[in-house]
Design an enzyme around this catalytic site. Structure first.
Site, PDB file in Angstrom:
ATOM      1  CD  GLU A  83      -2.623   1.123   2.744  1.00  0.00           C
ATOM      2  OE1 GLU A  83      -2.958   0.366   3.095  1.00  0.00           O
ATOM      3  OE2 GLU A  83      -2.886   2.528   2.920  1.00  0.00           O
ATOM      4  NE  ARG A 132      -0.846   8.687   5.098  1.00  0.00           N
ATOM      5  CZ  ARG A 132      -0.734   7.846   6.181  1.00  0.00           C
ATOM      6  NH1 ARG A 132       0.057   8.025   6.923  1.00  0.00           N
ATOM      7  NH2 ARG A 132      -1.818   6.955   6.416  1.00  0.00           N
ATOM      8  CE  LYS A 177      -6.443   2.632   7.640  1.00  0.00           C
ATOM      9  NZ  LYS A 177      -5.093   3.367   6.974  1.00  0.00           N
TER      10      LYS A 177
END
Ligand code: 3PG
Length: 204
Positions: free
Chosen positions: A41, A45, A128
């Site tokens: 993943e 960011r 999640k």
């Protein structure tokens, strides 16, 4: 979707990668692969995170998803970059609907029963659980998930090599997400040996 879930179950830990330098992406991923990890993943960011995602997605040895997907624009950009799954930190109905329409596995973040209810009714199968440790760890999942027997969880948030197996022991946890094996300083130092070692820690 089932195939993706099976692969998550097999891998046990999904590394949550925050990286700005695309040149380090392949060597880092090769270090993870040497430890048995191929599902990655990449969080959106950093300035160059899309480039990092694109670089990894272009390499067929890896299955790469986009994390920290917070807008519909990021869904589109992630797919254009080659993402094979999408992860968000929270649950927002328009984003969930847009993500599900892509047909890719989508893991929205949840921390409450109400958010599970929202996702369940929009057709989400796997969420999640974030931020896992802060919310109470495995016991919190046990309690919160009880009314939702069909929902599967990937807890994420301050999970480490010391406690990840406590999460995996739950029947509805398919894998955990964590940055423990891809700490920015390890990548910046090019410490591939340590990354491989940490990636190999998962139980088999
Ligand atoms: C996330 O941002 O998705 C999680 O916090 C994973 O990272 P951590 O293992 O550093 O908490």
């Amino acid at each position: 979707m089932q195939n993706f879930i099976d692969r998550l179950v097999n891998q046990q830990v999904v590394p949550v990668i925050t990286l700005d330098n695309p040149d380090l992406a392949i060597p880092m991923a090769e270090a993870l692969l040497a430890g048995g990890i191929s599902i990655l993943e990449v969080t959106l960011r950093t300035k160059n995170s899309m480039k990092v995602l694109q670089t990894l997605a272009a390499d067929s040895r890896f299955t790469v998803g986009a994390g920290s997907v917070n807008t519909e624009l990021q869904i589109d950009q992630s797919i254009a970059a080659g993402a094979k799954f999408l992860v968000s930190p929270g649950s927002y109905a328009p984003l969930i609907k847009a993500a599900l329409q892509t047909g890719l596995p989508y893991l929205p973040g949840i921390s409450t029963p109400s958010e599970i209810l929202l996702n369940l009714n929009l057709g989400v199968e796997i969420v999640k659980f974030f931020p896992a440790k802060l919310l109470g760890g495995p016991n919190a999942i046990k309690t919160i998930s009880a009314p939702f027997p069909s929902i599967k969880f990937v807890p994420t948030g301050n999970i480490t090599a010391d406690d990840y197996s406590d999460y995996l022991a739950l029947h509805n946890v398919v894998a955990v997400g964590s940055s423990w094996m891809v700490k920015p300083e390890l990548i910046a130092d090019g410490d591939w040996t340590t990354i491989t070692k940490l990636a190999s820690l998962k139980e088999n």
